[in-house]
Each structure stands twice: as structure tokens, then as C-alpha cells.
Write a protein that holds these residues in place. Structure first.
Motif, PDB file in Angstrom:
ATOM      1  N   ARG A   1       0.807  -1.222   0.000  1.00 52.96           N
ATOM      2  CA  ARG A   1       0.000   0.000   0.000  1.00 52.96           C
ATOM      3  C   ARG A   1       0.840   1.273   0.000  1.00 52.96           C
ATOM      4  NH1 ARG A   1      -5.366  -1.312   1.377  1.00 52.96           N
ATOM      5  NH2 ARG A   1      -5.593  -3.553   1.111  1.00 52.96           N
ATOM      6  N   THR A   2       2.091   1.205   0.443  1.00 60.58           N
ATOM      7  CA  THR A   2       2.839   2.443   0.689  1.00 60.58           C
ATOM      8  C   THR A   2       4.202   2.527   0.002  1.00 60.58           C
ATOM      9  OG1 THR A   2       3.860   1.513   2.691  1.00 60.58           O
ATOM     10  CG2 THR A   2       1.766   2.674   2.969  1.00 60.58           C
ATOM     11  N   ALA A   3       4.810   1.414  -0.329  1.00 59.87           N
ATOM     12  CA  ALA A   3       6.226   1.415  -0.706  1.00 59.87           C
ATOM     13  C   ALA A   3       6.461   1.766  -2.167  1.00 59.87           C
ATOM     14  CB  ALA A   3       6.847   0.055  -0.395  1.00 59.87           C
ATOM     15  N   THR A   4       7.645   2.323  -2.424  1.00 52.69           N
ATOM     16  CA  THR A   4       8.183   2.467  -3.773  1.00 52.69           C
ATOM     17  C   THR A   4       9.142   1.318  -4.021  1.00 52.69           C
ATOM     18  OG1 THR A   4      10.075   3.775  -3.029  1.00 52.69           O
ATOM     19  CG2 THR A   4       8.033   4.975  -3.543  1.00 52.69           C
TER      20      THR A   4
ATOM     21  N   LYS B   1      15.400  -1.123   0.055  1.00 56.43           N
ATOM     22  CA  LYS B   1      15.879  -0.883   1.429  1.00 56.43           C
ATOM     23  C   LYS B   1      15.408  -1.995   2.365  1.00 56.43           C
ATOM     24  CE  LYS B   1      15.880   4.163   0.893  1.00 56.43           C
ATOM     25  NZ  LYS B   1      15.245   5.437   1.306  1.00 56.43           N
ATOM     26  N   LEU B   2      14.199  -2.454   2.142  1.00 51.33           N
ATOM     27  CA  LEU B   2      13.672  -3.544   2.966  1.00 51.33           C
ATOM     28  C   LEU B   2      14.475  -4.819   2.748  1.00 51.33           C
ATOM     29  CD1 LEU B   2      11.496  -4.609   4.910  1.00 51.33           C
ATOM     30  CD2 LEU B   2      10.024  -4.995   2.928  1.00 51.33           C
ATOM     31  N   ILE B   3      14.802  -5.094   1.486  1.00 52.24           N
ATOM     32  CA  ILE B   3      15.614  -6.282   1.175  1.00 52.24           C
ATOM     33  C   ILE B   3      16.992  -6.146   1.813  1.00 52.24           C
ATOM     34  CG2 ILE B   3      16.781  -7.501  -0.699  1.00 52.24           C
ATOM     35  CD1 ILE B   3      14.315  -6.903  -2.446  1.00 52.24           C
ATOM     36  N   ALA B   4      17.577  -4.947   1.719  1.00 55.83           N
ATOM     37  CA  ALA B   4      18.898  -4.733   2.311  1.00 55.83           C
ATOM     38  C   ALA B   4      18.855  -4.943   3.823  1.00 55.83           C
ATOM     39  CB  ALA B   4      19.385  -3.327   1.975  1.00 55.83           C
ATOM     40  N   LEU B   5      17.786  -4.473   4.462  1.00 50.08           N
ATOM     41  CA  LEU B   5      17.650  -4.660   5.906  1.00 50.08           C
ATOM     42  C   LEU B   5      17.487  -6.132   6.241  1.00 50.08           C
ATOM     43  CD1 LEU B   5      17.307  -3.495   8.749  1.00 50.08           C
ATOM     44  CD2 LEU B   5      14.871  -3.194   8.260  1.00 50.08           C
TER      45      LEU B   5
ATOM     46  N   TYR C   1      10.921  -6.610 -15.415  1.00 48.59           N
ATOM     47  CA  TYR C   1      11.520  -7.824 -16.010  1.00 48.59           C
ATOM     48  C   TYR C   1      12.778  -8.229 -15.261  1.00 48.59           C
ATOM     49  CZ  TYR C   1      13.862 -10.977 -19.197  1.00 48.59           C
ATOM     50  OH  TYR C   1      14.505 -12.069 -19.726  1.00 48.59           O
ATOM     51  N   GLU C   2      13.642  -7.233 -14.986  1.00 49.14           N
ATOM     52  CA  GLU C   2      14.885  -7.529 -14.263  1.00 49.14           C
ATOM     53  C   GLU C   2      14.588  -8.186 -12.922  1.00 49.14           C
ATOM     54  OE1 GLU C   2      18.209  -4.935 -11.848  1.00 49.14           O
ATOM     55  OE2 GLU C   2      17.368  -4.065 -13.681  1.00 49.14           O
ATOM     56  N   THR C   3      13.565  -7.682 -12.224  1.00 47.11           N
ATOM     57  CA  THR C   3      13.236  -8.209 -10.894  1.00 47.11           C
ATOM     58  C   THR C   3      12.629  -9.598 -10.982  1.00 47.11           C
ATOM     59  OG1 THR C   3      12.794  -5.941 -10.175  1.00 47.11           O
ATOM     60  CG2 THR C   3      11.995  -7.721  -8.764  1.00 47.11           C
TER      61      THR C   3
ATOM     62  N   ASN D   1      12.120 -15.314   3.209  1.00 46.01           N
ATOM     63  CA  ASN D   1      12.027 -15.570   1.771  1.00 46.01           C
ATOM     64  C   ASN D   1      12.091 -14.250   1.020  1.00 46.01           C
ATOM     65  OD1 ASN D   1      11.427 -16.316  -0.859  1.00 46.01           O
ATOM     66  ND2 ASN D   1       9.858 -17.788  -0.246  1.00 46.01           N
ATOM     67  N   ILE D   2      13.254 -13.924   0.495  1.00 44.68           N
ATOM     68  CA  ILE D   2      13.462 -12.641  -0.171  1.00 44.68           C
ATOM     69  C   ILE D   2      12.615 -12.489  -1.425  1.00 44.68           C
ATOM     70  CG2 ILE D   2      15.371 -13.379  -1.655  1.00 44.68           C
ATOM     71  CD1 ILE D   2      16.763 -10.742  -0.955  1.00 44.68           C
ATOM     72  N   ASP D   3      12.173 -13.604  -1.995  1.00 39.95           N
ATOM     73  CA  ASP D   3      11.380 -13.537  -3.231  1.00 39.95           C
ATOM     74  C   ASP D   3      10.000 -12.926  -2.986  1.00 39.95           C
ATOM     75  OD1 ASP D   3      13.280 -14.624  -5.049  1.00 39.95           O
ATOM     76  OD2 ASP D   3      12.915 -16.601  -4.191  1.00 39.95           O
ATOM     77  N   TYR D   4       9.523 -12.959  -1.747  1.00 45.35           N
ATOM     78  CA  TYR D   4       8.277 -12.258  -1.439  1.00 45.35           C
ATOM     79  C   TYR D   4       8.423 -10.772  -1.775  1.00 45.35           C
ATOM     80  CZ  TYR D   4       6.497 -16.192   1.404  1.00 45.35           C
ATOM     81  OH  TYR D   4       6.036 -17.402   1.840  1.00 45.35           O
ATOM     82  N   TYR D   5       9.567 -10.222  -1.370  1.00 50.36           N
ATOM     83  CA  TYR D   5       9.802  -8.803  -1.600  1.00 50.36           C
ATOM     84  C   TYR D   5      10.120  -8.514  -3.069  1.00 50.36           C
ATOM     85  CZ  TYR D   5      10.119  -8.821   3.491  1.00 50.36           C
ATOM     86  OH  TYR D   5       9.848  -8.987   4.829  1.00 50.36           O
ATOM     87  N   LYS D   6      10.789  -9.435  -3.710  1.00 47.73           N
ATOM     88  CA  LYS D   6      11.077  -9.243  -5.134  1.00 47.73           C
ATOM     89  C   LYS D   6       9.788  -9.226  -5.950  1.00 47.73           C
ATOM     90  CE  LYS D   6      15.777 -11.142  -5.400  1.00 47.73           C
ATOM     91  NZ  LYS D   6      16.648 -12.156  -6.037  1.00 47.73           N
ATOM     92  N   ASP D   7       8.861 -10.088  -5.614  1.00 44.26           N
ATOM     93  CA  ASP D   7       7.589 -10.089  -6.343  1.00 44.26           C
ATOM     94  C   ASP D   7       6.887  -8.754  -6.153  1.00 44.26           C
ATOM     95  OD1 ASP D   7       5.391 -11.759  -7.787  1.00 44.26           O
ATOM     96  OD2 ASP D   7       4.368 -10.800  -6.101  1.00 44.26           O
ATOM     97  N   LEU D   8       6.926  -8.230  -4.933  1.00 41.92           N
ATOM     98  CA  LEU D   8       6.305  -6.931  -4.682  1.00 41.92           C
ATOM     99  C   LEU D   8       7.007  -5.834  -5.472  1.00 41.92           C
ATOM    100  CD1 LEU D   8       4.357  -5.076  -3.175  1.00 41.92           C
ATOM    101  CD2 LEU D   8       6.019  -4.975  -1.302  1.00 41.92           C
ATOM    102  N   LYS D   9       8.333  -5.850  -5.489  1.00 41.70           N
ATOM    103  CA  LYS D   9       9.083  -4.835  -6.234  1.00 41.70           C
ATOM    104  C   LYS D   9       8.737  -4.886  -7.717  1.00 41.70           C
ATOM    105  CE  LYS D   9      13.763  -3.400  -7.489  1.00 41.70           C
ATOM    106  NZ  LYS D   9      15.216  -3.674  -7.337  1.00 41.70           N
ATOM    107  N   GLY D  10       8.719  -6.097  -8.293  1.00 39.47           N
ATOM    108  CA  GLY D  10       8.381  -6.229  -9.704  1.00 39.47           C
ATOM    109  C   GLY D  10       6.958  -5.761  -9.986  1.00 39.47           C
ATOM    110  N   THR D  11       6.046  -6.063  -9.054  1.00 41.69           N
ATOM    111  CA  THR D  11       4.641  -5.657  -9.216  1.00 41.69           C
ATOM    112  C   THR D  11       4.516  -4.139  -9.190  1.00 41.69           C
ATOM    113  OG1 THR D  11       3.871  -7.708  -8.206  1.00 41.69           O
ATOM    114  CG2 THR D  11       2.323  -5.867  -8.254  1.00 41.69           C
ATOM    115  N   ILE D  12       5.216  -3.498  -8.240  1.00 36.50           N
ATOM    116  CA  ILE D  12       5.178  -2.028  -8.167  1.00 36.50           C
ATOM    117  C   ILE D  12       5.772  -1.424  -9.441  1.00 36.50           C
ATOM    118  CG2 ILE D  12       6.069  -0.016  -6.929  1.00 36.50           C
ATOM    119  CD1 ILE D  12       5.980  -1.708  -4.367  1.00 36.50           C
TER     120      ILE D  12
END
Length: 778
Positions: A523-526, A532-536, A579-581, A557-568
Motif C-alpha cells: 500500500r505504501t512502498a516504492t 531498502k527492505l531487502i537490504a535490511l 523484467y529484471e526483478t 524468503n526474499i522472493d516475497y519482496y522481489k515479487d512486490l518490487k516487480g509488481t510495483i
């Protein structure tokens, strides 16, 4: 409060199962009880508050508590110790009086095995002495009387204790007065009188209850039995004002009956009850009882109780209630999704003009807050000890609520290091508020100091579950302050912490699943926030603060965050980053996680809206990286055919399509989807892909490009038909009422006219022509 399991069940619905309902419901939403969502930071306590626990400010009829004061029972046990000798352990008395089944006791007595059955029990040892035979007979009578409430009770054990006497009889209640008179000891006379009085109350013999109290307790009140007996007498009085007065005396002198007193108290007889009071202390108790369940502003009563009894526990408790009311009225709308206090009053209309009502009520609340604050400042120097510490903490909290941080810090610093643990905890909450409002939240030193404040409250939760509410509130406010400073990662993790603490017991994170970890960031992230979340998540040498906010909130599971990044990235039309993500993720991720396989299983290049149910196939193997790669390829081609496929794809990733899960994690028709955890997402969803998710803007753009570039009438017919569909659903995407529709009715454009004239011989026209479509041509 609602059953603890309910919010946990509904939480699952809000993010995983909600996608299952989109075939049958156009808008979804859920909520928890108002008491659950209510914010409260002030929980300082004084010694003596325990009996008042049910009367804390609450959205419910009473504040929910699973604990009951045992002070009265302890007093009764101490009276037995004083009577039978100091060798008796009061805990042993408690075991016999309050923990031993009557059948077990009587069986042991008749079998002459009391000493064996209650080995090393000092109370039993004393009762078995020959000089104490009368006291043993009393206990035996009391235990038998437990069964007399039901004359038909069958004397047999339900849990295999076993009763061996066939001649068992219920306690003899035929000549109560004889039992009292034959008791030579005054201690026993009172206890027999109390047993008989209570029995008479449940037998509805009001006159006997009153007679027994007046005879055996009115002049001899040096026992805990007196207020217990007075409680029963009060309920037998027909004069309601007098009944109130007697109940107030019970309230003042014992703890066990405090909740029952307020249940039976007759409201709206204040003046009549006060007229019976004998002194200021009694008047202060009556006014306090009247105020303990008043959900409205009540500074007037606080001022009057202070005048009558300036150092009373009841005064402190009423002050705390008033602070909690203000927290609800000011903080709950500000920091929760429902936007309204947990308690609203009859006649309050929050919906006709919410913005106006919210502003007007906030102004009233601030004025009330300042009046309370000024009153407490005025009386603070006239108080002393624990009362003074408590009032100081209350003033500090009111200052913070009024955004007067400097004055709040001043009063926080006035709280002595010798204050009780509860007030010290409140001081730490207030120091955390000071830091959140004044300090550089990006500083590692500041963050670690915040952790110490948080941890000091966390350490007390095990002994006071009510503090979960404070943590829920503190983390929610902290989240908002970190968000104001641009740190959406910390803000999101603190919001998740708040959610975990909400009501103290339930949490989706107890059985965390995919969306639990990404919901707030969805709902909020870029994309930069997700980096930054992945780095943390991957940081090995986390600070104490970072370890704390990540505990229970960050997935391994870092792929949860990658899916969100790709979706955003896809929402933002950044196909290259998407595509890269997605390419960096396992190819089978969308087969094994969340509900992707259930909703990304159709061909995204065939518009769903043109398919009949029997034509739909759900065997398409969807890979997000491959899908994005094809979009990139089609854009480079820039032909009529490639633009038509792009248009179909963008139609299908809208809420009307079969691949909406490329863009969103839950489905809604465009009406508000509101839930307690994540709030209303509809306004954000309107921005996805420049409005494509609801209004089909990009799909229409590519259909228009295909129409312009194509030399093929069948392609033109398809593009024209779908432009009409985009216009139609785009028109109604933001329509909210029949009145709006009447003012702005939908009108078909040139594309539909062309379909029915220029392209009426094409296969597309022949397949999709229907009377409903034709009706739109004027």
C-alpha cells in the motif's frame, strides 16, 4: 470484546481468501470491534486500581478482564488465622475454603481421612484439634450448604471422587436460628449468620436477609463478611436511593463486590443518593460510581471528587479514564483506518458530512483536553506521593496529545525515579513520544534509545496483558512519525508491530503467510523502499532497534519482496525494472506461492470479457518474467497486431481481466475495499498504470493505436469493439450513484457505429454482435 479468534480468522480473509470472493461480490471489507482498534497510551496505575479494572474506559459495556481481585478472600483467610492461631498458613485456609470440592471434604470427614486427604495442611491440623471441633462442624456445614441450591441434586461425583455413605443428607436448613444461638463463639455466630443470610437471599426471603444483617453485622463490622452481607441486604431494599447508598458503602469497603455493585446500581438517582451520605468521603464514592461508566466528558465530576477527597484512588482512576477518552476521540480517528472514535454518542452523525463533523468534534475535544490539563496543573502541588506522580504523568500525556512537546517533556522529567513501576513505564512511553517528535529518527543512537523505551514496556506485558493496548498504540504513532520523516520501511515494520500487539492475543503473524509480510508495503512502498527492505533483511550486523523491528515482521524468503518490487514496477509501467526483478526469481515461484496459480492461469492475450464461460481455459502456465518480456517485445514491434496484443494484455491486467494479479494482490470492482489492517485501497488502485486498473486507460490507448495502424478490417473491428468496452467500463469506474448516472449517462462513440456499419461483415462482428451492443447506438 470480540472472541480472540475472530480477528485472526478474518485477517486471513482480508488478504488471501478475499480473492476467492470476486466472482460473487463487488466490494469486500471487514472490521474488528471498536475496542480492538481504539488507541490508548495512558495506563499508569496506582496501588488499589485492581478492583477498578472493569471500569477502565472501553468501547464495550465494561472493560474486558479475565482477572478478579482475591483481596477479600485473603482477608477472610487472615481472619481464620487470627482466630485459630499464627501457626496456620493463610494459603492452607484458602485451599479448603475456596479450592476444595464440598463432596471431597465431606467424604474425607466421614471416612476420618481429613488429615491424609489434606496432608500438611495447617488449617486442617488446627480444625482437627478437639478444642476446635465447633469450627470443624461449621466448615462441614458450609461445604454441605454448597449443594442445597438444588434439592434434587444427586450426591455422586462427576470426577470419580466417590461418596461412600448411602445416608447422605443435605445440610439441615430447618432451624437456622438454632445454629446461630448454639454457637458459643462470636466469630462462629457471625459466620453462621452470613451463611444463612446468603441462603435466605437466594430463597428470596428479603425480610430475613435484612433482619440477619441488622442483628449480627450492623454493630460488629470488623470483618470482611460485613460488606458481603451488606451487599445482599442492599439488594433487598425497595427504596432505590437507599439501595444505592448501601451499595456505595459496599464498594468502598471491599473489592470482591465492586463489579456486582455497578451492575446493580440504579443510575440517575444521584442527588437522592447523595442526600443519604454522611460525609465527604461517602459523597466522593457515590460520585465516582456514577462516573465509572460515563463515556462522555466528565471533568465536572473529577473536580467535585477532588474537592471531597483529594488523594483518593477513585479520583486518580477517573483522571485516567478521562485521558483515555481523549486518546480515543483524538488519536483513534488520526491513526486508524476507520476514521472515527471507538465510542460515538447518540445523535452523532459521522457520515452526512464527515469532514465537518470530525473538525468540529476535534475542536471540542481539544478544548476539553486543555480544561482537564489546566485543572490538573492547578491541583498538582496540593497533592502528594503516588497521587502527585500519577497526576504528573497524566499532565504530560495531555501535553503530548496537544502537541505541546516541550511542556510534556517538562512534566515527564518531574516524574520521580521512585515512582511505582507502572508510572515509570508511563514515563518511558512519554520519553519515547518526546524522541519521536523531536529527535532525528535516522540516527542510530536515537533508534536504539527508542528500542530501550519499547523494551521496557514489553518486559511488563507478561504481568499485565492490558499493556498490549499501549504497545499497539505506541507503535502505530511511531510508525506515523517515521513515515513523516520519509522512512517508509521502518514505518511499515512498526505498523506491523502495532498490528501484532493489537488486543494482545491474536495476530496473522502467528501463522504468517505471504501477504502478512508485504501487505503494508503493497500500500505504501516504492521500488526503492523495497530495495531498502531487502537490504535490511539481508543485513547481518543489525542494530538492536533493527533486530527488534524485524522480529516477527520480516520474512526469510526474499522472493516475497522481489515479487512486490516487480509488481510495483509494473504498476509504474517500468517494464525493464519489472523484467529484471521477476527474472531474478525462481521460475516456479508463481506456481508455489500465495494464490497466483489460482488466478494467473489464463491466456493474458485474449480479452476475458469476450469469452463465454465454456470457452475459458485455466491451464495457462503464467510466468511473470516471460509475460513482461513479451510486452517489451510487442512494444518494440509497434505494429497493428502487436498493439492489439498489448491492448488485450493491458485489458486483462485490469480488474476486468483474467490477469489482474499482475497488478494487485486482492480484487475489487472499484468500490471501496476497506479492512482494519490495510484500510481503503481504492484511491491507490486508481493510480495503477495511469488509471488502467479501473479505467482501462492503457488498454484503450493500445486499441486506438491498433485501429490507426491496421489495414485489416477484422483487426479494426476487434479494436473498435474493445474501445467501446473500454469507454463503457471506464465511464462507470468512478460512478457512485444513480443521480450521477442520470446527469451523465453513457454514450457510445464512433467506434461502435463503425462496428455496425463498416465492419459488419467481419468475423469479429459476426461472433460478438448482440442486441445489447446494438442498443447503445442512438
Amino acid at each position: 470484546m470480540e472472541p480472540k479468534i475472530y480477528p485472526a480468522i478474518m485477517r486471513v480473509f482480508s488478504s488471501v481468501l478475499l480473492v476467492l470472493c470476486f466472482q460473487v461480490s463487488f466490494a469486500c471489507g471487514w472490521s474488528v470491534s471498536p475496542e480492538t482498534s481504539r488507541l490508548a497510551l495512558f495506563k499508569a496505575q496506582r496501588e488499589g486500581f485492581f478492583k477498578l479494572t472493569p471500569f477502565y474506559y472501553s468501547a464495550d459495556y465494561y472493560y474486558s478482564t479475565n482477572t478478579v481481585s482475591g483481596v477479600d478472600q485473603e482477608s477472610n483467610c487472615l481472619e481464620w488465622k487470627k482466630k485459630l492461631g499464627n501457626t496456620i498458613d493463610p494459603k492452607d485456609v484458602h485451599t479448603i475454603l475456596y479450592e476444595t470440592d464440598g463432596e471431597l471434604f465431606e467424604t474425607a470427614y466421614e471416612n476420618k481421612t481429613l488429615k491424609k486427604a489434606f496432608e500438611k495442611n495447617t488449617f486442617i491440623d488446627a480444625l482437627l484439634l478437639s478444642k476446635n471441633k465447633a469450627f470443624l462442624q461449621y466448615i462441614l456445614f458450609a461445604k454441605k450448604l454448597e449443594y442445597n441450591s438444588n434439592a434434587d441434586v444427586k450426591w455422586e461425583s462427576w470426577n470419580q471422587i466417590g461418596y461412600n455413605s448411602k445416608d447422605h443428607k443435605l445440610a439441615d436448613v430447618g432451624d437456622f436460628e438454632k445454629k446461630i444461638k448454639t454457637a458459643k463463639d462470636a466469630f462462629l455466630k457471625q459466620r453462621y449468620a452470613f451463611l444463612i443470610l446468603r441462603y435466605s437471599f437466594y430463597a428470596q426471603d428479603k425480610n430475613e436477609v435484612i433482619r440477619l444483617y441488622d442483628t449480627y453485622f450492623a454493630e460488629n463490622r470488623n470483618t470482611i463478611l460485613e460488606p458481603w452481607a451488606l451487599y445482599y441486604k442492599a439488594l433487598c431494599i425497595d427504596n432505590l436511593a437507599l439501595q444505592n447508598y448501601l451499595l456505595s458503602k459496599v464498594f468502598a469497603t471491599c473489592e470482591e463486590k465492586s463489579f456486582a455493585v455497578l451492575q446493580h446500581y440504579n443510575w440517575k438517582l444521584t442527588q437522592e443518593t447523595l442526600a443519604l451520605a454522611q460525609n465527604d468521603e461517602e459523597r466522593s464514592v457515590i460520585l465516582s460510581i456514577e462516573s465509572f461508566r460515563n463515556p462522555a466528558p466528565d471533568l465536572k465530576t473529577i473536580e467535585e471528587v477532588y474537592r471531597l477527597s483529594p488523594n483518593s484512588i477513585n479520583l486518580s482512576f477517573l483522571i485516567g479514564r478521562e485521558v483515555n477518552k481523549l486518546e480515543d476521540w483524538i488519536f483513534t480517528p488520526q491513526y486508524t483506518n476507520n476514521g472515527a472514535p471507538s465510542v460515538t454518542f447518540e445523535g452523532t452523525d459521522w457520515y452526512e458530512d464527515y469532514a465537518k463533523a470530525k473538525e468540529e468534534n476535534l475542536n471540542k475535544d481539544i478544548l476539553h483536553l486543555r480544561a482537564l490539563e489546566y485543572f490538573l496543573i492547578a491541583i498538582r502541588e496540593q497533592t502528594s506521593g503516588e497521587q502527585k506522580e500519577y497526576i504528573t504523568a497524566a499532565i504530560a500525556q495531555l501535553c503530548f496529545m496537544d502537541d505541546d512537546i516541550a511542556l510534556g517533556k517538562k512534566y515527564t522529567d518531574m516524574i520521580s525515579d521512585k515512582a511505582n513501576a507502572s508510572i515509570q513505564m508511563q514515563k518511558n512511553i512519554q520519553l519515547a513520544l518526546v524522541s519521536l517528535k523531536q529527535d532525528d529518527l535516522k540516527s542510530e543512537k536515537v533508534q536504539n534509545q527508542l528500542f530501550k523505551y519499547f523494551d521496557s514496556v514489553e518486559s511488563l506485558v507478561e504481568t499485565d496483558y492490558g499493556l498490549f493496548k499501549n504497545l499497539y498504540s505506541l507503535y502505530r504513532i511511531a510508525s506515523a512519525d517515521f513515515a513523516k520523516q520519509g522512512d517508509r520501511v521502518t514505518a511499515g515494520l512498526l505498523m506491523m508491530k502495532s498490528d501484532i500487539k493489537s488486543e494482545g492475543i491474536y495476530s496473522s503473524y502467528d501463522n504468517a503467510y505471504f501477504y502478512s509480510y508485504i501487505g503494508y508495503f503493497d500500500r505504501t512502498a516504492t521500488t526503492q523502499d523495497v530495495d531498502k527492505l531487502i537490504a535490511l533483511q539481508q543485513k547481518e550486523d543489525k542494530t538492536p532497534f533493527e533486530k527488534y523491528i524485524c522480529s516477527g515482521t520480516v520474512t526469510s524468503n526474499i522472493d516475497y519482496y522481489k515479487d512486490l518490487k516487480g509488481t510495483i514496477a509494473f504498476r509504474n509501467n517500468n517494464l525493464e525494472l519489472a523484467y529484471e526483478t521477476f527474472s531474478s526469481m525462481p521460475k516456479d515461484f508463481w506456481d508455489k506461492n500465495y494464490a497466483f496459480k489460482d488466478y494467473l492461469n489464463e491466456n493474458p492475450f485474449t480479452p476475458k470479457i469476450l469469452q463465454k464461460d465454456k470457452e475459458r481455459k485455466f491451464d495457462y502456465h503464467f510466468n511473470k518474467a516471460d509475460f513482461i518480456a513479451k510486452l517489451i517485445q510487442l512494444k518494440k514491434q509497434n505494429t497493428a497486431s502487436s498493439n492489439l496484443q498489448l491492448a488485450h494484455a493491458y485489458f486483462n491486467v485490469s480488474y476486468l481481466g483474467n490477469s489482474w494479479m499482475m497488478v494487485a494482490y486482492d480484487w475489487t470492482s472499484g468500490e471501496s475495499y476497506i479492512d482494519y489492517v490495510y484500510g481503503d485501497n481504492s484511491e491507490l488502485e486508481k493510480t495503477y498504470q495511469k488509471g488502467n486498473y479501473y479505467s482501462l486507460t492503457m488498454a484503450k490507448m493500445y486499441y486506438e493505436k491498433a485501429l490507426k495502424l491496421s489495414k485489416n478490417n477484422n483487426e479494426k473491428a476487434m479494436a473498435s469493439l474493445m474501445i467501446f468496452e473500454c469507454n463503457y467500463y471506464g465511464h462507470y469506474a468512478n460512478m457512485v450513484s444513480a443521480e450521477e448516472e442520470a446527469k451523465n449517462p453513457f454514450k457510445a462513440g464512433k467506434e461502435l457505429v463503425d462496428l455496425y456499419s463498416i465492419y459488419k461483415t467481419t468475423p469479429t462482428f459476426k461472433k460478438y454482435n448482440c442486441p445489447l451492443l446494438h442498443s447503445f447506438i442512438n
